[in-house]
Design a protein around this motif. Structure first.
Motif, PDB file in Angstrom:
ATOM      1  N   TRP A   8      33.989  32.252  33.926  1.00  0.00           N
ATOM      2  CA  TRP A   8      34.567  33.545  33.552  1.00  0.00           C
ATOM      3  C   TRP A   8      36.085  33.516  33.630  1.00  0.00           C
ATOM      4  O   TRP A   8      36.660  32.851  34.494  1.00  0.00           O
ATOM      5  CB  TRP A   8      34.053  34.643  34.486  1.00  0.00           C
ATOM      6  CG  TRP A   8      32.600  34.901  34.296  1.00  0.00           C
ATOM      7  CD1 TRP A   8      31.558  34.210  34.838  1.00  0.00           C
ATOM      8  CD2 TRP A   8      32.022  35.917  33.478  1.00  0.00           C
ATOM      9  NE1 TRP A   8      30.366  34.736  34.399  1.00  0.00           N
ATOM     10  CE2 TRP A   8      30.620  35.790  33.565  1.00  0.00           C
ATOM     11  CE3 TRP A   8      32.553  36.931  32.677  1.00  0.00           C
ATOM     12  CZ2 TRP A   8      29.742  36.635  32.882  1.00  0.00           C
ATOM     13  CZ3 TRP A   8      31.685  37.780  32.000  1.00  0.00           C
ATOM     14  CH2 TRP A   8      30.291  37.622  32.108  1.00  0.00           C
ATOM     15  N   GLU A  13      42.714  34.277  30.095  1.00  0.00           N
ATOM     16  CA  GLU A  13      42.812  35.340  29.106  1.00  0.00           C
ATOM     17  C   GLU A  13      44.234  35.850  28.984  1.00  0.00           C
ATOM     18  O   GLU A  13      45.028  35.789  29.939  1.00  0.00           O
ATOM     19  CB  GLU A  13      41.919  36.502  29.522  1.00  0.00           C
ATOM     20  CG  GLU A  13      40.449  36.158  29.582  1.00  0.00           C
ATOM     21  CD  GLU A  13      39.642  37.367  29.994  1.00  0.00           C
ATOM     22  OE1 GLU A  13      38.692  37.201  30.771  1.00  0.00           O
ATOM     23  OE2 GLU A  13      39.979  38.479  29.534  1.00  0.00           O
ATOM     24  N   GLN A  44      39.701  35.845  34.052  1.00  0.00           N
ATOM     25  CA  GLN A  44      40.111  36.777  35.106  1.00  0.00           C
ATOM     26  C   GLN A  44      39.978  38.245  34.692  1.00  0.00           C
ATOM     27  O   GLN A  44      40.046  39.131  35.540  1.00  0.00           O
ATOM     28  CB  GLN A  44      41.572  36.489  35.519  1.00  0.00           C
ATOM     29  CG  GLN A  44      42.635  37.007  34.561  1.00  0.00           C
ATOM     30  CD  GLN A  44      42.873  36.101  33.356  1.00  0.00           C
ATOM     31  OE1 GLN A  44      42.115  35.182  33.066  1.00  0.00           O
ATOM     32  NE2 GLN A  44      43.965  36.384  32.645  1.00  0.00           N
ATOM     33  N   GLY A  45      39.799  38.500  33.402  1.00  0.00           N
ATOM     34  CA  GLY A  45      39.682  39.872  32.913  1.00  0.00           C
ATOM     35  C   GLY A  45      41.028  40.439  32.511  1.00  0.00           C
ATOM     36  O   GLY A  45      42.065  40.101  33.083  1.00  0.00           O
ATOM     37  N   CYS A  69      41.503  33.859  24.692  1.00  0.00           N
ATOM     38  CA  CYS A  69      40.893  33.156  25.815  1.00  0.00           C
ATOM     39  C   CYS A  69      41.101  31.661  25.583  1.00  0.00           C
ATOM     40  O   CYS A  69      40.476  31.067  24.703  1.00  0.00           O
ATOM     41  CB  CYS A  69      39.417  33.492  25.911  1.00  0.00           C
ATOM     42  SG  CYS A  69      38.539  32.642  27.240  1.00  0.00           S
ATOM     43  N   ARG A  90      28.518  45.562  33.468  1.00  0.00           N
ATOM     44  CA  ARG A  90      29.170  44.692  32.499  1.00  0.00           C
ATOM     45  C   ARG A  90      28.265  44.555  31.276  1.00  0.00           C
ATOM     46  O   ARG A  90      27.068  44.300  31.408  1.00  0.00           O
ATOM     47  CB  ARG A  90      29.436  43.331  33.131  1.00  0.00           C
ATOM     48  CG  ARG A  90      30.387  42.457  32.355  1.00  0.00           C
ATOM     49  CD  ARG A  90      30.844  41.270  33.185  1.00  0.00           C
ATOM     50  NE  ARG A  90      31.621  41.697  34.342  1.00  0.00           N
ATOM     51  CZ  ARG A  90      32.304  40.843  35.124  1.00  0.00           C
ATOM     52  NH1 ARG A  90      32.301  39.547  34.846  1.00  0.00           N
ATOM     53  NH2 ARG A  90      32.970  41.303  36.164  1.00  0.00           N
ATOM     54  N   TYR A 110      36.333  40.588  29.632  1.00  0.00           N
ATOM     55  CA  TYR A 110      36.230  39.248  30.199  1.00  0.00           C
ATOM     56  C   TYR A 110      35.752  38.277  29.132  1.00  0.00           C
ATOM     57  O   TYR A 110      34.852  38.601  28.350  1.00  0.00           O
ATOM     58  CB  TYR A 110      35.219  39.224  31.335  1.00  0.00           C
ATOM     59  CG  TYR A 110      35.540  40.113  32.509  1.00  0.00           C
ATOM     60  CD1 TYR A 110      35.098  41.437  32.545  1.00  0.00           C
ATOM     61  CD2 TYR A 110      36.260  39.627  33.602  1.00  0.00           C
ATOM     62  CE1 TYR A 110      35.383  42.257  33.620  1.00  0.00           C
ATOM     63  CE2 TYR A 110      36.540  40.437  34.688  1.00  0.00           C
ATOM     64  CZ  TYR A 110      36.100  41.749  34.693  1.00  0.00           C
ATOM     65  OH  TYR A 110      36.386  42.552  35.767  1.00  0.00           O
TER      66      TYR A 110
END
Length: 122
Positions: free
Chosen positions: A112, A6, A114-115, A22, A45, A95
């Motif tokens: 996923w 991201e 890493q945020g 992303c 979340r 995310y």
């Protein structure tokens, strides 16, 4: 295996805009559903948006519908989250996620990013 990286995020005033990206890689990611989730402090979340990489169909949470958009860039293997008319309640870690089945639950996604932090000031 699918890798998600991201970028974007940051601090913006209410009413402003931000764009998250992303970048996806891996052998089969283009058969997957790509989604965005967010998590605010002390909260679970939650689903924000999703796009089917194969046919481009999208899904949005009611809280962001009409303000957020998630286009894909096939040439760059990248999905974006364009966020407009941001509100303080949009503040969260965002995310990106990827999964074969898709849906609105976090446990339906296998991979996923890493945020990235998004902060909206009032």
């Amino acid at each position: 295996q699918v890798q998600l990286v991201e970028s974007g995020g940051g601090l913006v005033q209410a009413g402003g805009s931000l764009r998250l990206s992303c970048a996806a890689s891996g052998r089969t990611f283009k058969t997957y559903i790509m989604a965005w989730f967010r998590q605010a402090p002390g909260k679970e979340r939650e689903f924000v948006a999703a796009i089917n990489w194969n046919d481009g169909t999208t899904d949005y949470a009611d809280s962001v519908k009409g303000r957020f958009f998630t286009p894909r860039d096939n040439a760059k293997n990248t999905v974006h989250l364009a966020m407009n008319s941001l509100k303080p309640e949009d503040t969260a870690i965002y995310y990106c996620a990827s999964g074969k089945l898709g849906g609105r639950r976090a446990n339906e996604y296998d991979y996923w990013g890493q945020g990235t932090q998004v902060t909206v000031s009032s």
